[in-house]
Structures are given as structure tokens and as C-alpha cells.
Design a protein around this motif. Structure first.
Motif, PDB file in Angstrom:
ATOM      1  N   GLU A  49      38.303  94.419  18.198  1.00 26.60           N
ATOM      2  CA  GLU A  49      38.579  93.150  17.522  1.00 26.60           C
ATOM      3  C   GLU A  49      37.755  92.064  18.203  1.00 26.60           C
ATOM      4  O   GLU A  49      37.642  92.034  19.436  1.00 26.60           O
ATOM      5  N   ILE A  50      37.199  91.165  17.403  1.00 26.24           N
ATOM      6  CA  ILE A  50      36.351  90.091  17.925  1.00 26.24           C
ATOM      7  C   ILE A  50      36.974  88.758  17.532  1.00 26.24           C
ATOM      8  O   ILE A  50      37.369  88.558  16.375  1.00 26.24           O
ATOM      9  N   TRP A  51      37.026  87.850  18.511  1.00 27.95           N
ATOM     10  CA  TRP A  51      37.655  86.549  18.305  1.00 27.95           C
ATOM     11  C   TRP A  51      36.720  85.432  18.778  1.00 27.95           C
ATOM     12  O   TRP A  51      36.032  85.581  19.776  1.00 27.95           O
ATOM     13  N   PHE A  52      36.725  84.312  18.055  1.00 34.56           N
ATOM     14  CA  PHE A  52      36.240  83.045  18.592  1.00 34.56           C
ATOM     15  C   PHE A  52      37.460  82.376  19.223  1.00 34.56           C
ATOM     16  O   PHE A  52      38.536  82.334  18.600  1.00 34.56           O
ATOM     17  N   THR A  53      37.304  81.837  20.414  1.00 27.59           N
ATOM     18  CA  THR A  53      38.483  81.346  21.129  1.00 27.59           C
ATOM     19  C   THR A  53      38.272  79.944  21.706  1.00 27.59           C
ATOM     20  O   THR A  53      37.155  79.434  21.767  1.00 27.59           O
ATOM     21  N   GLY A  54      39.395  79.363  22.148  1.00 26.15           N
ATOM     22  CA  GLY A  54      39.370  78.175  23.000  1.00 26.15           C
ATOM     23  C   GLY A  54      38.893  76.898  22.343  1.00 26.15           C
ATOM     24  O   GLY A  54      39.301  76.529  21.243  1.00 26.15           O
ATOM     25  N   GLY A  55      37.981  76.211  23.073  1.00 31.49           N
ATOM     26  CA  GLY A  55      37.577  74.869  22.668  1.00 31.49           C
ATOM     27  C   GLY A  55      36.920  74.795  21.315  1.00 31.49           C
ATOM     28  O   GLY A  55      37.067  73.794  20.603  1.00 31.49           O
ATOM     29  N   TRP A  56      36.185  75.836  20.935  1.00 33.76           N
ATOM     30  CA  TRP A  56      35.550  75.815  19.610  1.00 33.76           C
ATOM     31  C   TRP A  56      36.603  75.748  18.517  1.00 33.76           C
ATOM     32  O   TRP A  56      36.473  74.978  17.563  1.00 33.76           O
ATOM     33  N   VAL A  57      37.659  76.553  18.608  1.00 37.88           N
ATOM     34  CA  VAL A  57      38.712  76.562  17.595  1.00 37.88           C
ATOM     35  C   VAL A  57      39.363  75.185  17.532  1.00 37.88           C
ATOM     36  O   VAL A  57      39.547  74.610  16.449  1.00 37.88           O
ATOM     37  N   ARG A  58      39.707  74.667  18.686  1.00 39.25           N
ATOM     38  CA  ARG A  58      40.352  73.344  18.753  1.00 39.25           C
ATOM     39  C   ARG A  58      39.474  72.266  18.131  1.00 39.25           C
ATOM     40  O   ARG A  58      39.923  71.498  17.265  1.00 39.25           O
ATOM     41  N   ASP A  59      38.223  72.211  18.547  1.00 44.02           N
ATOM     42  CA  ASP A  59      37.351  71.137  18.075  1.00 44.02           C
ATOM     43  C   ASP A  59      37.055  71.255  16.588  1.00 44.02           C
ATOM     44  O   ASP A  59      37.022  70.246  15.868  1.00 44.02           O
ATOM     45  N   ARG A  60      36.856  72.484  16.108  1.00 45.40           N
ATOM     46  CA  ARG A  60      36.557  72.632  14.673  1.00 45.40           C
ATOM     47  C   ARG A  60      37.758  72.252  13.820  1.00 45.40           C
ATOM     48  O   ARG A  60      37.610  71.686  12.741  1.00 45.40           O
ATOM     49  N   LEU A  61      38.968  72.548  14.284  1.00 44.54           N
ATOM     50  CA  LEU A  61      40.160  72.108  13.557  1.00 44.54           C
ATOM     51  C   LEU A  61      40.263  70.587  13.510  1.00 44.54           C
ATOM     52  O   LEU A  61      40.771  70.012  12.546  1.00 44.54           O
ATOM     53  N   LEU A  62      39.772  69.943  14.567  1.00 44.45           N
ATOM     54  CA  LEU A  62      39.837  68.479  14.652  1.00 44.45           C
ATOM     55  C   LEU A  62      38.634  67.809  13.994  1.00 44.45           C
ATOM     56  O   LEU A  62      38.539  66.583  13.990  1.00 44.45           O
ATOM     57  N   GLY A  63      37.703  68.603  13.492  1.00 44.04           N
ATOM     58  CA  GLY A  63      36.503  68.034  12.867  1.00 44.04           C
ATOM     59  C   GLY A  63      35.480  67.548  13.857  1.00 44.04           C
ATOM     60  O   GLY A  63      34.631  66.726  13.518  1.00 44.04           O
TER      61      GLY A  63
END
Length: 545
Positions: A49-63
Motif C-alpha cells: 500500500e502506498i500513501w501520501f502523508t503528513g504536511g502535504w495532506v494537511r496543506d492540500r486540504l487547506l488550499g
């Protein structure tokens, strides 16, 4: 318990990266299946299984734009997958160039894919593969869990589950995972999405254990909370202010790592928010002075009196809030605002605010102050020299500010002062101002102290500094630190008919620069004539044959 009710619409480069990673995994799985028929058993790719994690997820959700992507793998190391990925891309580069063109992705290259090895001296226990693909910076590593020894922030690493990987992170909003197959966000802490919606920073696990395991997480929360404008959960904040946590921060975390987090915070849009959280959690000494140094008590003796229950130093917020005010004012509103906003190295004014409280130690403890302060954050040579110079020049700058306000001295006086202060004179003037507000004996609360409507003393202080900067601009001596005598030493010795220099020559060259400042447009003949008239006063020896 997990939540999977959110997703992210991938941008073209991110979508292309997802395709590349999944294609690579598919080929790996086929290769391993073929090898298993020959008796070699390895199913890691088929189960991967492959995941994008951490700050990228947070920042992309916040735009918030984010070009750094952490990639987590469930069944293999970053090095193993990265090595295969590099070879796979090389063999299929033409295909991904075509896909990039279809998606409008300009950068079609993979570069610098390499693995950083374990390095226990630098507290690095895990191999990480890093590189750049389609303009995105990647870190590829396996999911892991951490086991800490009591006296170290360096964990023993082991393969872990996605939930274990999420729970080991510093904040719930940094523990969100984006699953590449389903393209859904998974919140393994069951709090990250809610905390993001509420604007809250908290640790996934109990905060004391989280911070004792790795005290650097305290500073990471300071930085991330200030970047996002989030409030720190009360229980988390309580442990951020705990003296035992502060002692662990000093004992277990390298000063280099402290400096990295601090400088990242100073480069953000609102550094004053990070500074205020450091203040409220009483972290000033642990961060800027390494806790129980002799400077701590020395500063307590110098700074204005305060209540024992108040964070220390109590007047420090005046400096960073004033700096923040000047940074957001219209540049047309004052010379001070223009000075702050013209500084290209954005962290330097904040360094001046950070160390404004140590200005009172410049006489007896100057060398100790500079060495302790700069070692505390592993400052560059440039910053060390700036702080040393600023501390030495606090008194001369204050005297010049007062002189300029009282008598508007001639161009040579102002210009020669700036020349003696050097190329960083503007930051030194700012440092003097910030030190003045920290050492003001006023007992007024912060809000009224920083209000120029309510605080006559502050209004008058700002007026004096603005008046000095206005005078510098009016006299056109901003670049006086670069002034050089129009006659060199050999020319002056020939003029006086002597073959050997001495103290007179150094004095002559200095006074010539001052004369030039008061005689704009004068030429070398006039300069020579003036120097000859000063011969006796300068103590020039008799001419030699």
C-alpha cells in the motif's frame, strides 16, 4: 477507528506521480510473481500500500500549495522501492513525457533520487530515499513505529502499521494519510480532520509521553501552529510549558535542530505568533539561552521587575509585537516601517527581536552573551557577527538618535556614525529600538504599552527613531558605510612630502572621508588643499628629502 470521508483532487503533476508509483508497483509485483515460480518468495509488492502523508495532506486540504510529498510504504523500505522506481522511470521515460504533455506538466524529469543512510551521530535511524520527480520533492520511506530510550530522542525504528505511523507523529493534523489506490484520506487518529476544522493543534498520543520521547516536537508544534494560525489544545499547551520537558529539550535535542525549527518559524508569514507561543510556554531560556546558563539570572536582574508567575522575560513580547506592527504597516507610514520591510533576509529582524532582552548584558558579559546566544540556535557566522556588532553599538546608536533629534548634526557626523556601524547599520538601529522597548520600566500591560495612542513614551521613542532615519535619507548618507577617502595613502604621503606613514595618516584618511561628506562634489585638488591646511593639527612630520 478511522475516517475516510474526505479526498483531495490531485493536481496534474501529483496525478502523474500517482500513476508512476502505481505503475511501478504493478511491474514489481509481476517481477516478484515470476521470481516466485523459480523458488524465490517475495510478495512485498503485491501487498504494497502506498500513501501520501503528513504536511502535504494537511496543506492540500487547506488550499496551501505544497511541492514536498512524503510517501509511506507498507511492506518495503524506501531504498528498495526507490531503486526500482529509478530504473523503471528510466526505461519508461518516453511514456511519462507523453502523459506529462497531455496533462500540461512542464517538468518531465526525475533527478537526484538517492538514499540517505542511517547516521546515529545525526540522530538518523532510518534510511530515506529522496529525489525530485515532475517538479515535486519526494521522501520515500516505510511505515514505521518508534521505540525510545529514556535519555535520547533518537528512536529505534521498526516496520509499523499505518495507524502506528500516524500515532507517532507530532500533531493530529500532520497524521492524515492519502491512500493512492482509493484516493481517499484516512484519519487514523480519528481527530485530525476534526482538529483541522476547529483550528486546533494537539498531539495524537498523550502529550507528556510524546514530548518526552522527542522534545523537538514542542518546537514543531510551535512552528506549525503559528503557520496555520491554530490554537494549541490546553492539555498539550500545559505540557509544552512543563520544566521537565524544557530540560529534556536542552539535553536531548541538538542545537542545530532547534535552530532549524526556529528559522523556519521566522520565515513564516506571522513569526510573532510562534514567538508568543514560546513566551506563553516559558520556552525563551530553553530555546535562546539553553536554559540554566549564567545569562538567565543576569537577565532577571536587569529586566524590569515582574510577577513570579509570569513567563520570563515578561517584557519580551513588546519587541516582537512592535516588529510585527512595523512589518504590516504601509511603507509610506514611517521610515521604521520601510526599514523593516526593506530587509531581504526576512529572519534577521526577528533575530533582533529574539535577542532584544540580552541588550543589557553588552558590557560585562558581551562575549559570553554572543557565544551562548548564537550557539543556542546554531546561528551562521553572519548572524553571530550581526548580534555582536549590534550589542556593541547600542549605546553609540542611542546617543546618535538623541543628538539627531536635538540638534540635527551635519552630514559628516551622521555619515561617519553610519560608517562606523557598518553595512548592517539599519538592523542595528532596529535592535536598539527593540531593546529600548524591552527595557522600558513602564508597568503598563502589553496592549496599552504598544498603543501609541495611550503610551506617550512609546510614541515619542518611535518619533525619535523615525526622525533619525528621515535625517539619514535627507542627507543621503544611507550608504556612508561604503565611503572611502578620495586620496589613497601613497598620494597623501607624497602630498606631505614624507616617505613613511603613521598615526597621522590613518587620522588624515578618516577626516578626509568626513570632509568629503560635508563637501559633496568637491574634487581631489580641493581635498589636497584642505589636507595641507591640516598638516600641523594632524602632526605630520617634517618633509623628507
Amino acid at each position: 477507528m478511522t475516517r475516510q470521508n474526505e479526498t483531495i483532487t490531485l493536481l496534474p503533476a501529483e496525478s502523474l506521480l500517482r500513476t508512476l508509483l502505481l505503475d511501478c508497483r504493478e511491474e514489481m509485483a509481476k517481477s516478484q510473481a515470476a521470481a516466485s515460480s523459480d523458488g524465490v518468495t517475495d510478495t512485498s509488492a503485491s501487498e504494497l500500500e502506498i500513501w501520501f502523508t503528513g504536511g502535504w495532506v494537511r496543506d492540500r486540504l487547506l488550499g496551501i500549495p505544497c511541492h514536498d510529498i512524503d510517501i509511506a510504504l507498507s511492506t518495503m523500505t524506501g531504498q528498495k522501492f526507490g531503486d526500482y522506481l529509478a530504473d523503471f522511470f528510466k526505461r519508461n521515460e518516453a511514456k511519462y513525457q507523453r502523459l506529462a504533455a497531455d496533462l500540461g506538466v512542464g517538468d518531465t524529469h526525475m533527478s537526484g533520487l538517492h538514499t540517505t543512510k542511517q547516521n546515529l551521530r545525526k540522530s538518523k535511524q532510518l534510511e530515506t530515499t529522496m529525489g525530485k520527480v515532475f517538479g515535486l520533492d519526494l521522501d520515500i520511506v516505510n511505515l514505521r513505529k518508534e521505540v525510545y530510550e529514556e535519555d535520547s530522542r533518537t528512536p529505534e525504528m521498526a516496520f509499523g502499521t499505518a495507524e502506528e505511523d500516524a500515532l507517532r507523529r507530532d500533531a493530529t493534523v500532520n497524521a492524515l494519510f492519502f491512500h493512492l489506490d482509493s484516493q481517499r484520506i484516512v484519519d487514523h487518529t480519528a481527530r485530525g480532520l476534526d482538529d483541522m476544522a476547529a483550528g486546533i493543534i494537539r498531539t495524537p498520543l498523550e502529550p507528556r509521553k510524546t514530548f518526552m520521547d522527542d522534545p523537538l516536537r514542542v518546537l514543531r508544534l510551535v512552528r506549525i501552529g503559528s503557520k496555520l494560525g491554530y490554537a494549541v489544545d490546553p492539555e498539550t499547551r500545559k505540557w509544552m510549558a512543563d520544566p521537565e520537558i524544557h530540560a529534556a529539550l536542552v539535553a536531548k535535542v541538538s542545537r542545530e535542530r532547534v535552530g532549524i525549527e526556529l528559522f523556519k518559524a521566522m520565515k513564516q508569514r506571522t513569526p510573532q505568533v510562534a514567538f508568543h507561543l514560546l513566551f506563553e510556554t516559558n520556552l525563551y531560556s530553553a530555546v535562546f539561552l539553553q536554559l540554566d546558563t549564567p545569562l538567565h539570572q543576569a537577565l532577571l536582574d536587569l529586566l524590569p521587575a515582574q510577577e513570579p508567575s509570569q513567563p520570563w522575560p515578561a517584557t519580551w513580547p513588546r519587541a516582537y509585537h512592535l516588529l510585527a506592527t512595523l512589518a504590516r504597516q504601509s511603507p509610506d507610514s514611517s521610515s521604521l516601517a520601510r526599514l523593516v520591510q526593506s530587509e531581504e533576509v526576512v529572519e534577521l529582524p526577528w533575530i533582533m527581536a529574539a535577542y532584544a532582552p540580552v541588550a543589557g548584558l553588552r558590557h560585562k558579559k558581551l562575549t559570553e552573551t554572543v557565544s551562548t546566544a548564537t550557539e543556542s540556535i546554531k546561528a551562521t557566522v553572519k548572524i553571530t557577527k550581526l548580534l555582536d556588532t549590534a550589542l556593541r553599538n547600542v549605546d553609540p546608536i542611542r546617543k546618535m538618535i538623541a543628538l539627531a533629534d536635538d540638534s540635527r548634526p551635519p552630514r559628516s557626523v551622521v555619515g561617519m556614525a553610519i560608517r562606523s556601524w557598518g553595512a548592517t547599520w539599519k538592523l542595528q538601529v532596529l535592535y536598539s529600538l527593540l531593546a529600548d522597548v524591552v527595557y522600558d520600566e513602564s508597568t503598563a500591560p502589553l496592549s496599552s504599552f504598544l498603543s501609541t495612542d495611550e503610551n506617550f513614551a512609546l510614541r515619542e521613542l518611535l518619533r525619535q527613531y523615525d526622525a533619525f532615519l528621515d535625517l539619514v535619507a535627507e542627507q543621503k548618507v544611507e550608504d556612508a558605510h561604503m565611503s572611502r577617502p578620495m586620496l589613497d595613502g601613497n598620494t597623501i604621503m607624497q602630498l606631505f612630502g614624507v616617505k613613511k606613514g603613521g598615526a597621522f595618516l590613518r587620522t588624515a584618511m578618516e577626516e578626509l572621508v568626513a570632509w568629503q561628506l560635508d563637501h559633496e562634489g568637491a574634487g581631489t585638488d580641493e581635498a589636497k588643499s584642505w589636507l595641507l591646511q591640516q598638516r600641523e593639527r594632524l602632526g605630520v612630520p617634517e618633509a623628507t628629502a
